[in-house]
Write an enzyme that holds these catalytic residues in place. Sequence first.
Site, short mmCIF file in Angstrom:
data_model
loop_
_atom_site.label_atom_id
_atom_site.label_comp_id
_atom_site.label_asym_id
_atom_site.label_seq_id
_atom_site.Cartn_x
_atom_site.Cartn_y
_atom_site.Cartn_z
N CYS A 137 -3.84 -8.37 -0.85
CA CYS A 137 -2.63 -8.48 -0.01
C CYS A 137 -2.72 -7.66 1.27
O CYS A 137 -1.90 -7.84 2.17
CB CYS A 137 -1.40 -8.07 -0.82
SG CYS A 137 -1.20 -9.05 -2.29
N HIS A 196 4.00 -6.53 4.47
CA HIS A 196 3.59 -7.48 3.43
C HIS A 196 4.83 -7.85 2.62
O HIS A 196 5.63 -6.99 2.26
CB HIS A 196 2.52 -6.83 2.54
CG HIS A 196 2.22 -7.62 1.31
ND1 HIS A 196 1.97 -8.97 1.35
CD2 HIS A 196 2.13 -7.25 0.00
CE1 HIS A 196 1.75 -9.40 0.12
NE2 HIS A 196 1.84 -8.38 -0.72
N ASN A 256 5.48 -14.00 -2.62
CA ASN A 256 4.36 -13.18 -2.17
C ASN A 256 3.15 -14.10 -1.96
O ASN A 256 2.61 -14.64 -2.92
CB ASN A 256 4.08 -12.12 -3.24
CG ASN A 256 2.93 -11.20 -2.88
OD1 ASN A 256 2.14 -11.48 -1.98
ND2 ASN A 256 2.82 -10.11 -3.62
#
Length: 325
Positions: free
Chosen positions: A119, A252, A282
């Site tokens: 990520c 993020h 996500n």
Amino acid sequence: MRRNSRIVGTGSYLPPRRVTNVELAAELAALGVQTSDEWIVERTGIQARHFAAADVCSSDLALHAARQALQAADLAATDIDLIIVATSTPDMVFPSTACILQNKLGAHGCPAFDVQAVCSGFIYALSVADAMIKAGAASKALVVGAEVFSRLLDFKDRSTCVLFGDGAGAVVLQASKAPGILASDLHADGKHVGLLCVPGHVSGGEVLGRPLLTMDGQAVFKLAVGVLDAAARAVLERAGKLAADIDWLIPHQANRRIMQSTARKLKLPMDKVIVTVDQHGNTSAASIPLALDAGVRSGRVKTGELLLLEGVGGGFTWGAVLLNL
Ligand code: UT7
């Protein structure tokens, strides 16, 4: 004069199949897994995510996002002299998704490689492209985050399968006289490998290990909140800026509560934070460029503004980039 690098175009792409929490909960119930829209919204802020069709790969999503970023930059694919794709869901074991994307774009010859930092991947990729441009090794870089994380999900594990989605985001980073990227800060600590991983690999024609995402959510949450604040302060200090100078925090997109905590520590109101986790879930390495492009295309994020991008994820990896758009 010092050579700088600036973002001159952004783009993004979400696969058409949008799955709301209510729809996902119904699908999971059929598998005997109990969850609810209420739980997902309250604990994460996620309302919906997009899932790619079975025959769609990261490079397909990347291609759409890259074309949009090139169009925004008013450049042709053949103008690009560096391609970096951040992904943990590559099309193949090898070659890189960046090479596959390069071929789909019809832009042959320039260096193309993947960055694997889960990520934090886009922050890593953007920092590498910035360093290569500043060193004179490239002048027009295509930097993409693209993921089909739905492929890695264990739909019997409610603590992870409700969190992730698929998508891609891209930027064109170009050499410039005016400052664009002001500072970056990258870190990793491999002692946390087991906290968030897909512990499988290919061997002798078989997949060995468990090729599904496993995460200790609470441990990741605690670590994330601390390291994101440290990375934010590091880039601000390096660039001689204050948190109050930030026009937009583009973190993020994993969990709205993590974003709220980061903003609170920097004393930034939530209306200075670009939030897309509610609609995207996500999307790992794609989440930051997707959020950046959403901010730009909605007219909120404007040229000249000061942006703090920051990511955290498996590895454990984390980092931040401070830039003038
Ligand atoms: O992108 C990389 C970075 N990743 C992250 O940043 C993720 C960080 N972690 C998180 O976002 C949060 O830890 C989660 C959203 C993953 C989990 O939230 P939490 O508040 O930490 O929940 P929890 O794991 O402590 O679970 C609380 C309860 C448990 O039930 P009991 O033991 O209290 O009875 C879970 O079994 O919630 C239960 N639970 C669920 N209930 C309904 C876990 N997942 C679900 C679910 N639906 N989907």
